[in-house]
Design a protein around this motif. Structure first.
Motif, PDB file in Angstrom:
ATOM      1  N   GLN A   1      -8.343 -18.146 -44.863  1.00  0.00           N
ATOM      2  CA  GLN A   1      -9.047 -18.474 -43.630  1.00  0.00           C
ATOM      3  C   GLN A   1     -10.178 -17.491 -43.424  1.00  0.00           C
ATOM      4  O   GLN A   1      -9.942 -16.287 -43.243  1.00  0.00           O
ATOM      5  CB  GLN A   1      -8.090 -18.459 -42.437  1.00  0.00           C
ATOM      6  CG  GLN A   1      -8.714 -18.955 -41.159  1.00  0.00           C
ATOM      7  CD  GLN A   1      -7.698 -19.233 -40.083  1.00  0.00           C
ATOM      8  OE1 GLN A   1      -6.561 -18.779 -40.144  1.00  0.00           O
ATOM      9  NE2 GLN A   1      -8.083 -20.000 -39.083  1.00  0.00           N
TER      10      GLN A   1
ATOM     11  N   LYS B   1     -13.545 -20.364 -39.392  1.00  0.00           N
ATOM     12  CA  LYS B   1     -13.234 -21.570 -40.159  1.00  0.00           C
ATOM     13  C   LYS B   1     -11.744 -21.855 -40.124  1.00  0.00           C
ATOM     14  O   LYS B   1     -10.937 -20.985 -39.800  1.00  0.00           O
ATOM     15  CB  LYS B   1     -13.701 -21.412 -41.608  1.00  0.00           C
ATOM     16  CG  LYS B   1     -15.219 -21.292 -41.760  1.00  0.00           C
ATOM     17  CD  LYS B   1     -15.612 -21.335 -43.210  1.00  0.00           C
ATOM     18  CE  LYS B   1     -17.135 -21.302 -43.369  1.00  0.00           C
ATOM     19  NZ  LYS B   1     -17.537 -21.360 -44.797  1.00  0.00           N
ATOM     20  N   GLU B   2     -11.404 -23.080 -40.489  1.00  0.00           N
ATOM     21  CA  GLU B   2     -10.003 -23.454 -40.537  1.00  0.00           C
ATOM     22  C   GLU B   2      -9.352 -22.898 -41.813  1.00  0.00           C
ATOM     23  O   GLU B   2     -10.022 -22.651 -42.815  1.00  0.00           O
ATOM     24  CB  GLU B   2      -9.860 -24.980 -40.510  1.00  0.00           C
ATOM     25  CG  GLU B   2     -10.275 -25.603 -39.186  1.00  0.00           C
ATOM     26  CD  GLU B   2      -9.900 -27.068 -39.101  1.00  0.00           C
ATOM     27  OE1 GLU B   2     -10.099 -27.660 -38.035  1.00  0.00           O
ATOM     28  OE2 GLU B   2      -9.425 -27.614 -40.107  1.00  0.00           O
ATOM     29  N   ARG B   3      -8.057 -22.737 -41.741  1.00  0.00           N
ATOM     30  CA  ARG B   3      -7.313 -22.290 -42.913  1.00  0.00           C
ATOM     31  C   ARG B   3      -7.379 -23.385 -43.977  1.00  0.00           C
ATOM     32  O   ARG B   3      -7.173 -24.565 -43.674  1.00  0.00           O
ATOM     33  CB  ARG B   3      -5.874 -21.991 -42.541  1.00  0.00           C
ATOM     34  CG  ARG B   3      -5.094 -21.255 -43.599  1.00  0.00           C
ATOM     35  CD  ARG B   3      -3.729 -20.810 -43.079  1.00  0.00           C
ATOM     36  NE  ARG B   3      -3.849 -19.888 -41.941  1.00  0.00           N
ATOM     37  CZ  ARG B   3      -2.806 -19.249 -41.406  1.00  0.00           C
ATOM     38  NH1 ARG B   3      -1.604 -19.412 -41.915  1.00  0.00           N
ATOM     39  NH2 ARG B   3      -2.994 -18.450 -40.382  1.00  0.00           N
ATOM     40  N   GLU B   4      -7.665 -22.983 -45.214  1.00  0.00           N
ATOM     41  CA  GLU B   4      -7.803 -23.969 -46.274  1.00  0.00           C
ATOM     42  C   GLU B   4      -6.880 -23.654 -47.447  1.00  0.00           C
ATOM     43  O   GLU B   4      -6.576 -22.490 -47.736  1.00  0.00           O
ATOM     44  CB  GLU B   4      -9.255 -24.035 -46.774  1.00  0.00           C
ATOM     45  CG  GLU B   4      -9.762 -22.776 -47.437  1.00  0.00           C
ATOM     46  CD  GLU B   4     -11.154 -22.947 -48.041  1.00  0.00           C
ATOM     47  OE1 GLU B   4     -11.750 -24.027 -47.922  1.00  0.00           O
ATOM     48  OE2 GLU B   4     -11.643 -21.971 -48.645  1.00  0.00           O
TER      49      GLU B   4
ATOM     50  N   ARG C   1       0.522 -29.207 -44.870  1.00  0.00           N
ATOM     51  CA  ARG C   1       0.914 -28.367 -43.726  1.00  0.00           C
ATOM     52  C   ARG C   1       2.289 -28.742 -43.163  1.00  0.00           C
ATOM     53  O   ARG C   1       3.073 -27.855 -42.801  1.00  0.00           O
ATOM     54  CB  ARG C   1      -0.120 -28.472 -42.612  1.00  0.00           C
ATOM     55  CG  ARG C   1      -1.492 -27.979 -43.005  1.00  0.00           C
ATOM     56  CD  ARG C   1      -1.477 -26.505 -43.399  1.00  0.00           C
ATOM     57  NE  ARG C   1      -2.794 -26.025 -43.749  1.00  0.00           N
ATOM     58  CZ  ARG C   1      -3.655 -25.530 -42.872  1.00  0.00           C
ATOM     59  NH1 ARG C   1      -3.332 -25.444 -41.602  1.00  0.00           N
ATOM     60  NH2 ARG C   1      -4.837 -25.129 -43.269  1.00  0.00           N
TER      61      ARG C   1
ATOM     62  N   TRP D   1       5.265 -18.816 -43.669  1.00  0.00           N
ATOM     63  CA  TRP D   1       3.963 -18.206 -43.917  1.00  0.00           C
ATOM     64  C   TRP D   1       4.109 -16.688 -43.985  1.00  0.00           C
ATOM     65  O   TRP D   1       4.952 -16.111 -43.286  1.00  0.00           O
ATOM     66  CB  TRP D   1       2.993 -18.502 -42.780  1.00  0.00           C
ATOM     67  CG  TRP D   1       2.508 -19.906 -42.676  1.00  0.00           C
ATOM     68  CD1 TRP D   1       3.000 -20.896 -41.868  1.00  0.00           C
ATOM     69  CD2 TRP D   1       1.402 -20.491 -43.379  1.00  0.00           C
ATOM     70  NE1 TRP D   1       2.266 -22.045 -42.026  1.00  0.00           N
ATOM     71  CE2 TRP D   1       1.274 -21.826 -42.939  1.00  0.00           C
ATOM     72  CE3 TRP D   1       0.488 -20.013 -44.318  1.00  0.00           C
ATOM     73  CZ2 TRP D   1       0.287 -22.694 -43.426  1.00  0.00           C
ATOM     74  CZ3 TRP D   1      -0.492 -20.868 -44.798  1.00  0.00           C
ATOM     75  CH2 TRP D   1      -0.582 -22.192 -44.352  1.00  0.00           C
TER      76      TRP D   1
END
Length: 122
Positions: A39, A43-46, A106, A112
């Motif tokens: 991330q 920005k979004e986590r990718e 997801r 995590w």
């Protein structure tokens, strides 16, 4: 219950390399497919990459193919991410995840890690 702890992040110049580690506690590590995400600020986590339970069946995002390599050592309950030819756009917090499906969707991530910062200077 699985706890994930990432390490190995840091500051590196463009073109350099880093190796991230994700150490897992608990006896169910080998039953999980493992993934790395990142991330960047704002920005979004990718998704970055995932690896099968026995170390095969890898799946890479196009942005890191040929530069990053995922591996795992089930005897050490650890998954690794070797990152070569780093670019400034690789700068992000990198997270490992314990997943229950091939692409680490997801909705199928059970655990995590807390993340480790990777900064690539130009």
């Amino acid at each position: 219950q699985v706890q994930l702890v990432e390490s190995g992040g840091g500051l590196v110049q463009a073109g350099g390399s880093l190796r991230l580690s994700c150490a897992a506690s608990g006896h169910t590590f080998s039953s999980y497919r493992m993934g790395w995400f990142r991330q960047a600020p704002g920005k979004e986590r990718e998704f970055v990459v995932a690896i099968g339970t026995s170390g095969g069946s890898t799946y890479y995002a196009d942005s890191v193919k040929g530069r990053f390599t995922i591996s795992r050592d089930n005897a050490k309950n650890t998954v690794y991410l070797q990152m070569n030819s780093l670019k400034p756009e690789d700068t992000a917090v990198y997270y490992c995840a314990a997943c229950r499906d091939y692409s680490c969707s997801r909705q199928y991530i059970d655990y995590w890690g807390q993340g480790t910062q990777v900064t690539v200077s130009s």
